[in-house]
Design a protein around this motif. Sequence first.
Motif, PDB file in Angstrom:
ATOM      1  N   ARG A 164       0.738  -1.099   0.151  1.00  0.00           N
ATOM      2  CA  ARG A 164      -0.210  -0.006   0.190  1.00  0.00           C
ATOM      3  C   ARG A 164       0.884   1.141   0.399  1.00  0.00           C
ATOM      4  NH1 ARG A 164      -5.392  -0.233   0.217  1.00  0.00           N
ATOM      5  NH2 ARG A 164      -6.608  -2.401   0.284  1.00  0.00           N
ATOM      6  N   HIS A 165       1.664   1.403   1.304  1.00  0.00           N
ATOM      7  CA  HIS A 165       2.511   2.970   1.667  1.00  0.00           C
ATOM      8  C   HIS A 165       4.084   2.473   1.418  1.00  0.00           C
ATOM      9  CE1 HIS A 165      -1.801   3.620   2.739  1.00  0.00           C
ATOM     10  NE2 HIS A 165      -1.760   4.630   1.996  1.00  0.00           N
ATOM     11  N   MET A 166       4.288   3.795   1.258  1.00  0.00           N
ATOM     12  CA  MET A 166       5.940   3.716   0.622  1.00  0.00           C
ATOM     13  C   MET A 166       6.483   4.947   0.591  1.00  0.00           C
ATOM     14  SD  MET A 166       5.921   1.758  -3.032  1.00  0.00           S
ATOM     15  CE  MET A 166       5.053   3.513  -3.901  1.00  0.00           C
ATOM     16  N   ALA A 167       7.981   4.430   1.249  1.00  0.00           N
ATOM     17  CA  ALA A 167       8.706   6.310   1.464  1.00  0.00           C
ATOM     18  C   ALA A 167      10.405   5.205   1.199  1.00  0.00           C
ATOM     19  CB  ALA A 167       8.558   6.124   2.641  1.00  0.00           C
ATOM     20  N   VAL A 168      11.012   6.394   0.642  1.00  0.00           N
ATOM     21  CA  VAL A 168      12.381   6.165  -0.247  1.00  0.00           C
ATOM     22  C   VAL A 168      13.143   6.720   0.993  1.00  0.00           C
ATOM     23  CG1 VAL A 168      13.506   6.748  -1.873  1.00  0.00           C
ATOM     24  CG2 VAL A 168      11.470   6.161  -2.461  1.00  0.00           C
ATOM     25  N   ASP A 169      14.242   6.046   1.082  1.00  0.00           N
ATOM     26  CA  ASP A 169      15.393   6.397   1.861  1.00  0.00           C
ATOM     27  C   ASP A 169      16.395   7.181   1.070  1.00  0.00           C
ATOM     28  OD1 ASP A 169      16.975   4.280   1.165  1.00  0.00           O
ATOM     29  OD2 ASP A 169      16.677   3.350   2.925  1.00  0.00           O
ATOM     30  N   ALA A 170      17.633   7.005   2.485  1.00  0.00           N
ATOM     31  CA  ALA A 170      18.595   7.924   1.626  1.00  0.00           C
ATOM     32  C   ALA A 170      19.774   7.362   0.862  1.00  0.00           C
ATOM     33  CB  ALA A 170      19.652   8.479   2.864  1.00  0.00           C
ATOM     34  N   ALA A 171      19.615   5.927   0.954  1.00  0.00           N
ATOM     35  CA  ALA A 171      19.999   4.356  -0.066  1.00  0.00           C
ATOM     36  C   ALA A 171      18.585   4.804  -1.770  1.00  0.00           C
ATOM     37  CB  ALA A 171      20.432   3.395   0.232  1.00  0.00           C
ATOM     38  N   HIS A 172      18.038   5.073  -1.085  1.00  0.00           N
ATOM     39  CA  HIS A 172      17.090   5.113  -2.543  1.00  0.00           C
ATOM     40  C   HIS A 172      16.481   3.392  -2.889  1.00  0.00           C
ATOM     41  CE1 HIS A 172      19.750   8.062  -5.474  1.00  0.00           C
ATOM     42  NE2 HIS A 172      19.582   8.328  -4.097  1.00  0.00           N
ATOM     43  N   GLN A 173      16.590   2.802  -0.926  1.00  0.00           N
ATOM     44  CA  GLN A 173      15.930   1.810  -1.026  1.00  0.00           C
ATOM     45  C   GLN A 173      14.395   2.437  -1.129  1.00  0.00           C
ATOM     46  OE1 GLN A 173      17.757  -1.557   1.304  1.00  0.00           O
ATOM     47  NE2 GLN A 173      18.200   0.250   2.583  1.00  0.00           N
ATOM     48  N   VAL A 174      13.247   1.598  -1.485  1.00  0.00           N
ATOM     49  CA  VAL A 174      11.115   1.495  -1.021  1.00  0.00           C
ATOM     50  C   VAL A 174      11.242   0.865   0.053  1.00  0.00           C
ATOM     51  CG1 VAL A 174       9.370   1.714  -2.090  1.00  0.00           C
ATOM     52  CG2 VAL A 174      11.592   2.399  -3.148  1.00  0.00           C
ATOM     53  N   TRP A 175      10.494   1.307   0.729  1.00  0.00           N
ATOM     54  CA  TRP A 175      10.144   0.719   2.012  1.00  0.00           C
ATOM     55  C   TRP A 175       8.483   0.594   1.824  1.00  0.00           C
ATOM     56  CZ3 TRP A 175      12.915  -1.214   5.475  1.00  0.00           C
ATOM     57  CH2 TRP A 175      14.583  -0.298   6.174  1.00  0.00           C
ATOM     58  N   ILE A 176       7.811  -0.296   1.754  1.00  0.00           N
ATOM     59  CA  ILE A 176       6.000  -0.524   1.167  1.00  0.00           C
ATOM     60  C   ILE A 176       5.779  -1.040   2.421  1.00  0.00           C
ATOM     61  CG2 ILE A 176       4.790  -1.314   0.509  1.00  0.00           C
ATOM     62  CD1 ILE A 176       8.459  -1.867  -1.330  1.00  0.00           C
ATOM     63  N   GLY A 177       4.646  -0.757   3.022  1.00  0.00           N
ATOM     64  CA  GLY A 177       3.882  -0.941   4.236  1.00  0.00           C
ATOM     65  C   GLY A 177       2.646  -2.011   3.315  1.00  0.00           C
ATOM     66  N   GLY A 178       1.983  -2.826   4.084  1.00  0.00           N
ATOM     67  CA  GLY A 178       1.298  -3.905   3.642  1.00  0.00           C
ATOM     68  C   GLY A 178       0.211  -4.063   4.658  1.00  0.00           C
ATOM     69  N   GLN A 179      -1.034  -4.804   4.046  1.00  0.00           N
ATOM     70  CA  GLN A 179      -2.203  -4.684   5.413  1.00  0.00           C
ATOM     71  C   GLN A 179      -2.153  -5.938   4.173  1.00  0.00           C
ATOM     72  OE1 GLN A 179      -4.842  -1.270   4.234  1.00  0.00           O
ATOM     73  NE2 GLN A 179      -2.761   0.085   4.740  1.00  0.00           N
ATOM     74  N   TYR A 180      -2.414  -7.062   5.771  1.00  0.00           N
ATOM     75  CA  TYR A 180      -2.620  -8.513   4.962  1.00  0.00           C
ATOM     76  C   TYR A 180      -4.099  -8.820   5.519  1.00  0.00           C
ATOM     77  CZ  TYR A 180      -1.689 -13.423   5.189  1.00  0.00           C
ATOM     78  OH  TYR A 180      -1.930 -14.815   4.849  1.00  0.00           O
ATOM     79  N   GLU A 181      -4.698  -9.464   4.342  1.00  0.00           N
ATOM     80  CA  GLU A 181      -5.825 -10.647   4.004  1.00  0.00           C
ATOM     81  C   GLU A 181      -5.959 -11.417   4.278  1.00  0.00           C
ATOM     82  OE1 GLU A 181      -8.175  -7.785   3.139  1.00  0.00           O
ATOM     83  OE2 GLU A 181      -6.925  -6.206   3.093  1.00  0.00           O
ATOM     84  N   LEU A 213       3.025  -4.387  15.641  1.00  0.00           N
ATOM     85  CA  LEU A 213       2.043  -3.914  14.210  1.00  0.00           C
ATOM     86  C   LEU A 213       1.578  -4.608  14.094  1.00  0.00           C
ATOM     87  CD1 LEU A 213       5.272  -2.681  12.087  1.00  0.00           C
ATOM     88  CD2 LEU A 213       3.788  -1.052  13.156  1.00  0.00           C
ATOM     89  N   GLY A 214       1.881  -6.121  14.670  1.00  0.00           N
ATOM     90  CA  GLY A 214       0.182  -6.862  13.467  1.00  0.00           C
ATOM     91  C   GLY A 214       0.887  -7.385  12.335  1.00  0.00           C
ATOM     92  N   LYS A 215      -0.868  -6.841  11.536  1.00  0.00           N
ATOM     93  CA  LYS A 215      -0.326  -7.236  10.453  1.00  0.00           C
ATOM     94  C   LYS A 215      -1.165  -6.716   9.190  1.00  0.00           C
ATOM     95  CE  LYS A 215      -0.492 -12.740  11.220  1.00  0.00           C
ATOM     96  NZ  LYS A 215      -0.814 -12.297  12.618  1.00  0.00           N
ATOM     97  N   TYR A 216      -0.417  -5.052   9.898  1.00  0.00           N
ATOM     98  CA  TYR A 216      -1.919  -3.728   9.433  1.00  0.00           C
ATOM     99  C   TYR A 216      -0.602  -3.043   9.140  1.00  0.00           C
ATOM    100  CZ  TYR A 216      -5.572  -0.822   7.383  1.00  0.00           C
ATOM    101  OH  TYR A 216      -6.097  -0.027   6.814  1.00  0.00           O
ATOM    102  N   ALA A 217      -0.207  -2.159   8.117  1.00  0.00           N
ATOM    103  CA  ALA A 217       0.908  -0.863   8.460  1.00  0.00           C
ATOM    104  C   ALA A 217       0.245   0.189   7.838  1.00  0.00           C
ATOM    105  CB  ALA A 217       1.750  -1.389   7.252  1.00  0.00           C
ATOM    106  N   GLY A 218      -0.103   0.910   8.359  1.00  0.00           N
ATOM    107  CA  GLY A 218      -1.566   2.461   8.134  1.00  0.00           C
ATOM    108  C   GLY A 218      -0.403   3.296   7.071  1.00  0.00           C
ATOM    109  N   SER A 219       1.036   4.204   8.029  1.00  0.00           N
ATOM    110  CA  SER A 219       1.370   5.011   6.665  1.00  0.00           C
ATOM    111  C   SER A 219       2.776   4.318   7.217  1.00  0.00           C
ATOM    112  CB  SER A 219       1.142   5.910   7.399  1.00  0.00           C
ATOM    113  OG  SER A 219      -0.461   6.751   7.154  1.00  0.00           O
ATOM    114  N   VAL A 220       3.735   4.791   6.738  1.00  0.00           N
ATOM    115  CA  VAL A 220       5.240   4.818   6.496  1.00  0.00           C
ATOM    116  C   VAL A 220       5.476   6.319   6.053  1.00  0.00           C
ATOM    117  CG1 VAL A 220       5.178   2.336   5.869  1.00  0.00           C
ATOM    118  CG2 VAL A 220       5.335   3.799   3.900  1.00  0.00           C
ATOM    119  N   ALA A 221       6.721   6.961   6.430  1.00  0.00           N
ATOM    120  CA  ALA A 221       7.895   8.047   5.947  1.00  0.00           C
ATOM    121  C   ALA A 221       8.833   7.899   6.811  1.00  0.00           C
ATOM    122  CB  ALA A 221       7.149   8.740   7.364  1.00  0.00           C
ATOM    123  N   ILE A 222       9.411   8.339   5.601  1.00  0.00           N
ATOM    124  CA  ILE A 222      11.368   8.133   6.108  1.00  0.00           C
ATOM    125  C   ILE A 222      11.403   9.573   6.812  1.00  0.00           C
ATOM    126  CG2 ILE A 222      13.454   8.673   5.113  1.00  0.00           C
ATOM    127  CD1 ILE A 222      12.431   5.729   5.339  1.00  0.00           C
ATOM    128  N   GLY A 223      12.463   9.773   7.848  1.00  0.00           N
ATOM    129  CA  GLY A 223      13.602  10.880   8.349  1.00  0.00           C
ATOM    130  C   GLY A 223      14.283  10.759   8.373  1.00  0.00           C
TER     131      GLY A 223
END
Length: 293
Positions: A164-181, A213-223
Amino acid sequence: MPARGHGFAVNPRAQWLVAFARRPGNFAVAMHRRQATEPVVFHTPEDRHFYGHGVYSTDGRLLYAAENAFATGEGIIGIYDASAGFRRISEFPSYGIGPHEIVLMPDGKTLCVANGGIRTHPDQGRQKLNLPTMAPSIALIETKSGTLLSSHTLTPDLHRLSLRHMAVDAAHQVWIGGQYEGDILDDVPVLARLDQDRGLVAVELEKRAATALGKYAGSVAIGNAGGTLAVSSPRSGVIVQLDTKTGKAVNLEFYPGTCGVQALRNGFVSSSETGRFGEGTHAYSWDNHIVRT
Protein backbone atom coordinates in the motif's frame (compact mmCIF):
# COMPACT_ATOMS: atom_id res chain seq x y z
CA MET A 1 -14.25 18.41 0.42
CA PRO A 2 -17.22 16.57 -1.12
CA ALA A 3 -16.47 13.47 0.97
CA ARG A 4 -13.68 11.80 2.89
CA GLY A 5 -10.18 12.17 1.46
CA HIS A 6 -7.16 9.92 1.77
CA GLY A 7 -3.73 11.12 0.60
CA PHE A 8 -2.05 14.33 -0.58
CA ALA A 9 0.30 15.33 -3.38
CA VAL A 10 2.79 18.09 -2.54
CA ASN A 11 5.71 19.51 -4.46
CA PRO A 12 7.84 22.58 -3.56
CA ARG A 13 7.58 23.80 -7.16
CA ALA A 14 3.82 23.26 -7.40
CA GLN A 15 1.43 25.99 -6.30
CA TRP A 16 -1.33 23.55 -5.41
CA LEU A 17 -1.69 20.99 -2.66
CA VAL A 18 -3.93 18.15 -3.93
CA ALA A 19 -6.08 15.89 -1.77
CA PHE A 20 -7.47 12.73 -3.33
CA ALA A 21 -10.68 10.90 -2.55
CA ARG A 22 -10.23 7.47 -1.11
CA ARG A 23 -11.48 4.49 -3.09
CA PRO A 24 -14.00 4.54 -4.78
CA GLY A 25 -14.24 8.36 -4.94
CA ASN A 26 -13.75 10.12 -8.27
CA PHE A 27 -12.86 13.63 -7.06
CA ALA A 28 -9.68 15.44 -6.09
CA VAL A 29 -9.41 18.90 -4.52
CA ALA A 30 -6.51 21.27 -5.26
CA MET A 31 -5.85 24.03 -2.71
CA HIS A 32 -3.48 26.92 -3.36
CA ARG A 33 -0.60 26.83 -0.91
CA ARG A 34 -0.10 30.59 -0.53
CA GLN A 35 -3.24 32.41 -1.66
CA ALA A 36 -6.82 32.51 -0.37
CA THR A 37 -8.05 31.15 -3.69
CA GLU A 38 -11.13 29.05 -4.32
CA PRO A 39 -10.15 25.36 -4.36
CA VAL A 40 -10.18 23.55 -7.70
CA VAL A 41 -12.20 20.34 -7.78
CA PHE A 42 -11.48 17.92 -10.62
CA HIS A 43 -12.64 14.41 -11.43
CA THR A 44 -11.67 11.17 -13.10
CA PRO A 45 -13.43 10.10 -16.29
CA GLU A 46 -16.73 8.32 -15.73
CA ASP A 47 -15.19 4.86 -16.05
CA ARG A 48 -12.41 5.54 -13.54
CA HIS A 49 -12.06 6.29 -9.85
CA PHE A 50 -9.16 7.42 -7.70
CA TYR A 51 -7.31 5.12 -5.32
CA GLY A 52 -6.36 7.87 -2.87
CA HIS A 53 -2.84 8.88 -3.94
CA GLY A 54 -0.88 10.83 -6.51
CA VAL A 55 2.51 12.46 -7.03
CA TYR A 56 3.85 15.46 -8.94
CA SER A 57 6.55 15.48 -11.58
CA THR A 58 9.82 17.08 -10.47
CA ASP A 59 8.93 20.45 -11.98
CA GLY A 60 5.44 20.42 -10.45
CA ARG A 61 3.65 20.68 -13.81
CA LEU A 62 2.25 17.17 -14.11
CA LEU A 63 0.28 15.19 -11.56
CA TYR A 64 0.24 11.39 -11.70
CA ALA A 65 -2.76 9.74 -9.98
CA ALA A 66 -3.56 6.14 -9.09
CA GLU A 67 -6.84 5.10 -10.71
CA ASN A 68 -9.04 2.08 -11.35
CA ALA A 69 -10.49 1.25 -14.77
CA PHE A 70 -13.22 -0.62 -12.95
CA ALA A 71 -14.88 -2.26 -15.96
CA THR A 72 -11.75 -4.34 -16.56
CA GLY A 73 -10.08 -4.04 -13.14
CA GLU A 74 -6.93 -2.64 -14.75
CA GLY A 75 -4.80 -0.26 -12.72
CA ILE A 76 -4.23 3.10 -14.40
CA ILE A 77 -1.96 6.09 -13.81
CA GLY A 78 -3.89 9.18 -14.88
CA ILE A 79 -1.88 12.25 -15.91
CA TYR A 80 -3.20 15.74 -15.13
CA ASP A 81 -1.80 19.13 -16.16
CA ALA A 82 -1.46 21.20 -12.97
CA SER A 83 -0.76 24.32 -15.04
CA ALA A 84 -4.10 24.04 -16.87
CA GLY A 85 -6.68 23.54 -14.14
CA PHE A 86 -5.73 19.88 -13.68
CA ARG A 87 -7.02 18.89 -17.09
CA ARG A 88 -6.54 15.18 -17.69
CA ILE A 89 -4.15 14.83 -20.62
CA SER A 90 -3.10 11.18 -20.74
CA GLU A 91 -2.75 7.88 -18.92
CA PHE A 92 -0.72 4.68 -18.87
CA PRO A 93 -1.08 1.31 -17.12
CA SER A 94 0.05 0.74 -13.54
CA TYR A 95 0.92 -2.81 -14.65
CA GLY A 96 -1.13 -4.34 -11.86
CA ILE A 97 -4.45 -4.31 -10.02
CA GLY A 98 -5.41 -1.74 -7.40
CA PRO A 99 -2.60 0.84 -7.58
CA HIS A 100 -2.35 2.71 -4.30
CA GLU A 101 0.55 4.98 -3.39
CA ILE A 102 2.89 6.36 -6.06
CA VAL A 103 6.31 7.83 -5.34
CA LEU A 104 8.73 9.56 -7.68
CA MET A 105 12.17 8.02 -7.41
CA PRO A 106 15.20 10.26 -6.77
CA ASP A 107 16.18 10.20 -10.46
CA GLY A 108 13.05 12.27 -11.17
CA LYS A 109 12.23 10.01 -14.13
CA THR A 110 10.82 6.85 -12.56
CA LEU A 111 7.54 6.23 -10.81
CA CYS A 112 7.34 3.52 -8.20
CA VAL A 113 3.78 2.22 -7.93
CA ALA A 114 2.42 -0.04 -5.20
CA ASN A 115 -0.19 -2.22 -6.86
CA GLY A 116 -2.20 -3.46 -3.89
CA GLY A 117 -3.55 -6.41 -5.88
CA ILE A 118 -7.18 -6.05 -4.79
CA ARG A 119 -9.90 -5.62 -7.40
CA THR A 120 -12.86 -3.39 -6.57
CA HIS A 121 -15.88 -1.94 -8.35
CA PRO A 122 -17.85 1.17 -7.30
CA ASP A 123 -21.13 -0.76 -7.55
CA GLN A 124 -19.83 -2.87 -4.63
CA GLY A 125 -18.47 0.07 -2.65
CA ARG A 126 -15.34 -0.94 -0.75
CA GLN A 127 -15.89 -4.69 -1.09
CA LYS A 128 -12.75 -6.65 -2.04
CA LEU A 129 -13.64 -8.87 -4.98
CA ASN A 130 -10.63 -11.11 -5.62
CA LEU A 131 -8.99 -11.99 -2.30
CA PRO A 132 -8.25 -15.64 -3.22
CA THR A 133 -6.40 -14.59 -6.38
CA MET A 134 -5.02 -11.16 -5.45
CA ALA A 135 -1.55 -10.42 -6.82
CA PRO A 136 0.19 -7.36 -5.32
CA SER A 137 3.29 -5.99 -7.01
CA ILE A 138 5.67 -3.05 -7.15
CA ALA A 139 6.10 -1.53 -10.62
CA LEU A 140 8.84 0.84 -11.74
CA ILE A 141 7.59 2.92 -14.69
CA GLU A 142 9.35 5.46 -16.91
CA THR A 143 7.37 8.69 -16.61
CA LYS A 144 7.94 10.07 -20.11
CA SER A 145 6.72 7.04 -22.04
CA GLY A 146 4.81 4.99 -19.46
CA THR A 147 7.08 2.03 -20.19
CA LEU A 148 7.37 -0.67 -17.54
CA LEU A 149 10.99 -0.84 -16.42
CA SER A 150 10.56 -3.69 -13.94
CA SER A 151 7.90 -5.42 -11.86
CA HIS A 152 8.49 -7.07 -8.49
CA THR A 153 6.49 -9.50 -6.37
CA LEU A 154 6.97 -11.25 -3.05
CA THR A 155 6.97 -15.02 -2.66
CA PRO A 156 3.68 -16.79 -3.57
CA ASP A 157 2.81 -17.46 0.09
CA LEU A 158 2.54 -13.67 0.57
CA HIS A 159 0.16 -13.00 -2.32
CA ARG A 160 -2.46 -11.77 0.15
CA LEU A 161 -0.20 -9.07 1.60
CA SER A 162 -1.63 -5.98 -0.11
CA LEU A 163 1.22 -3.52 -0.75
CA ARG A 164 0.00 0.00 0.00
CA HIS A 165 2.17 2.86 1.30
CA MET A 166 5.79 3.64 0.50
CA ALA A 167 8.77 5.81 1.39
CA VAL A 168 12.28 6.09 -0.11
CA ASP A 169 15.33 6.19 2.16
CA ALA A 170 18.77 7.78 1.74
CA ALA A 171 20.10 4.71 -0.11
CA HIS A 172 17.16 4.87 -2.56
CA GLN A 173 15.61 1.75 -1.08
CA VAL A 174 11.81 1.74 -1.17
CA TRP A 175 10.08 0.64 2.03
CA ILE A 176 6.53 -0.65 1.58
CA GLY A 177 3.87 -1.15 4.22
CA GLY A 178 1.47 -4.06 3.75
CA GLN A 179 -2.03 -4.95 4.89
CA TYR A 180 -2.63 -8.68 5.20
CA GLU A 181 -5.89 -10.04 3.80
CA GLY A 182 -5.34 -13.70 4.77
CA ASP A 183 -5.97 -15.78 7.87
CA ILE A 184 -5.56 -13.78 11.07
CA LEU A 185 -3.52 -16.64 12.54
CA ASP A 186 -0.93 -16.62 9.74
CA ASP A 187 2.54 -15.52 10.77
CA VAL A 188 3.46 -13.05 8.03
CA PRO A 189 5.57 -9.87 7.77
CA VAL A 190 3.93 -6.49 7.32
CA LEU A 191 6.86 -4.69 5.66
CA ALA A 192 8.75 -5.17 2.41
CA ARG A 193 11.78 -3.45 0.90
CA LEU A 194 12.83 -2.92 -2.71
CA ASP A 195 16.52 -2.43 -3.40
CA GLN A 196 18.73 -2.72 -6.46
CA ASP A 197 20.66 -5.76 -5.30
CA ARG A 198 18.00 -8.04 -3.79
CA GLY A 199 14.82 -6.90 -5.48
CA LEU A 200 11.61 -7.01 -3.42
CA VAL A 201 12.04 -8.82 -0.11
CA ALA A 202 9.96 -9.19 3.04
CA VAL A 203 11.38 -7.46 6.12
CA GLU A 204 11.53 -9.69 9.18
CA LEU A 205 11.02 -7.54 12.24
CA GLU A 206 12.05 -8.50 15.74
CA LYS A 207 9.14 -9.99 17.66
CA ARG A 208 8.35 -6.93 19.76
CA ALA A 209 7.92 -4.66 16.73
CA ALA A 210 6.13 -7.29 14.63
CA THR A 211 3.64 -8.00 17.40
CA ALA A 212 3.01 -4.30 17.94
CA LEU A 213 2.23 -3.67 14.26
CA GLY A 214 0.15 -6.79 13.83
CA LYS A 215 -0.57 -7.46 10.17
CA TYR A 216 -1.55 -3.93 9.15
CA ALA A 217 0.72 -0.98 8.29
CA GLY A 218 -1.24 2.24 7.99
CA SER A 219 1.40 4.78 6.89
CA VAL A 220 5.16 4.90 6.38
CA ALA A 221 7.53 7.87 6.36
CA ILE A 222 11.29 8.39 6.14
CA GLY A 223 12.97 10.95 8.40
CA ASN A 224 16.30 11.89 9.96
CA ALA A 225 18.02 12.44 6.61
CA GLY A 226 16.78 9.11 5.29
CA GLY A 227 18.04 7.09 8.24
CA THR A 228 14.83 6.32 10.11
CA LEU A 229 11.59 4.72 8.97
CA ALA A 230 8.35 5.28 10.88
CA VAL A 231 5.51 2.78 10.44
CA SER A 232 2.07 3.23 11.97
CA SER A 233 -0.71 0.74 12.69
CA PRO A 234 -4.09 2.32 13.47
CA ARG A 235 -5.49 -1.04 14.52
CA SER A 236 -3.03 -1.38 17.38
CA GLY A 237 -2.33 2.34 17.86
CA VAL A 238 1.43 2.10 17.53
CA ILE A 239 4.25 3.84 15.67
CA VAL A 240 7.40 1.79 15.20
CA GLN A 241 10.62 3.55 14.19
CA LEU A 242 13.28 1.50 12.41
CA ASP A 243 16.89 2.11 11.43
CA THR A 244 16.89 1.94 7.62
CA LYS A 245 20.43 0.51 7.49
CA THR A 246 19.81 -2.39 9.86
CA GLY A 247 16.02 -2.78 9.79
CA LYS A 248 16.05 -2.89 13.59
CA ALA A 249 13.40 -1.17 15.71
CA VAL A 250 14.76 1.82 17.62
CA ASN A 251 11.55 3.12 19.19
CA LEU A 252 7.90 2.22 19.80
CA GLU A 253 5.23 4.75 20.75
CA PHE A 254 1.55 4.08 21.38
CA TYR A 255 -1.22 6.50 20.38
CA PRO A 256 -4.76 5.04 20.03
CA GLY A 257 -6.08 5.27 16.47
CA THR A 258 -2.88 6.72 15.04
CA CYS A 259 -2.36 6.30 11.31
CA GLY A 260 -0.92 9.43 9.64
CA VAL A 261 2.86 9.87 9.86
CA GLN A 262 4.99 12.66 8.39
CA ALA A 263 8.69 13.37 8.73
CA LEU A 264 9.86 16.57 10.40
CA ARG A 265 13.38 17.97 10.31
CA ASN A 266 14.41 16.03 13.41
CA GLY A 267 11.73 13.38 13.83
CA PHE A 268 8.12 12.66 12.98
CA VAL A 269 4.65 14.00 13.59
CA SER A 270 1.63 11.69 13.71
CA SER A 271 -2.13 12.13 13.55
CA SER A 272 -4.98 10.00 14.86
CA GLU A 273 -8.62 9.42 14.05
CA THR A 274 -9.51 11.15 17.32
CA GLY A 275 -7.97 14.44 16.15
CA ARG A 276 -4.77 14.25 18.16
CA PHE A 277 -1.31 15.07 16.87
CA GLY A 278 1.83 13.58 18.36
CA GLU A 279 5.45 14.70 18.03
CA GLY A 280 8.04 12.52 19.70
CA THR A 281 6.62 11.60 23.09
CA HIS A 282 4.22 14.57 23.26
CA ALA A 283 0.59 14.64 22.09
CA TYR A 284 -1.36 17.74 21.12
CA SER A 285 -5.11 18.14 20.87
CA TRP A 286 -6.61 19.52 17.68
CA ASP A 287 -9.69 20.51 19.71
CA ASN A 288 -7.54 22.95 21.66
CA HIS A 289 -5.72 24.10 18.50
CA ILE A 290 -2.33 23.29 20.02
CA VAL A 291 -0.36 21.70 17.19
CA ARG A 292 3.42 22.02 17.04
CA THR A 293 5.25 21.64 13.74
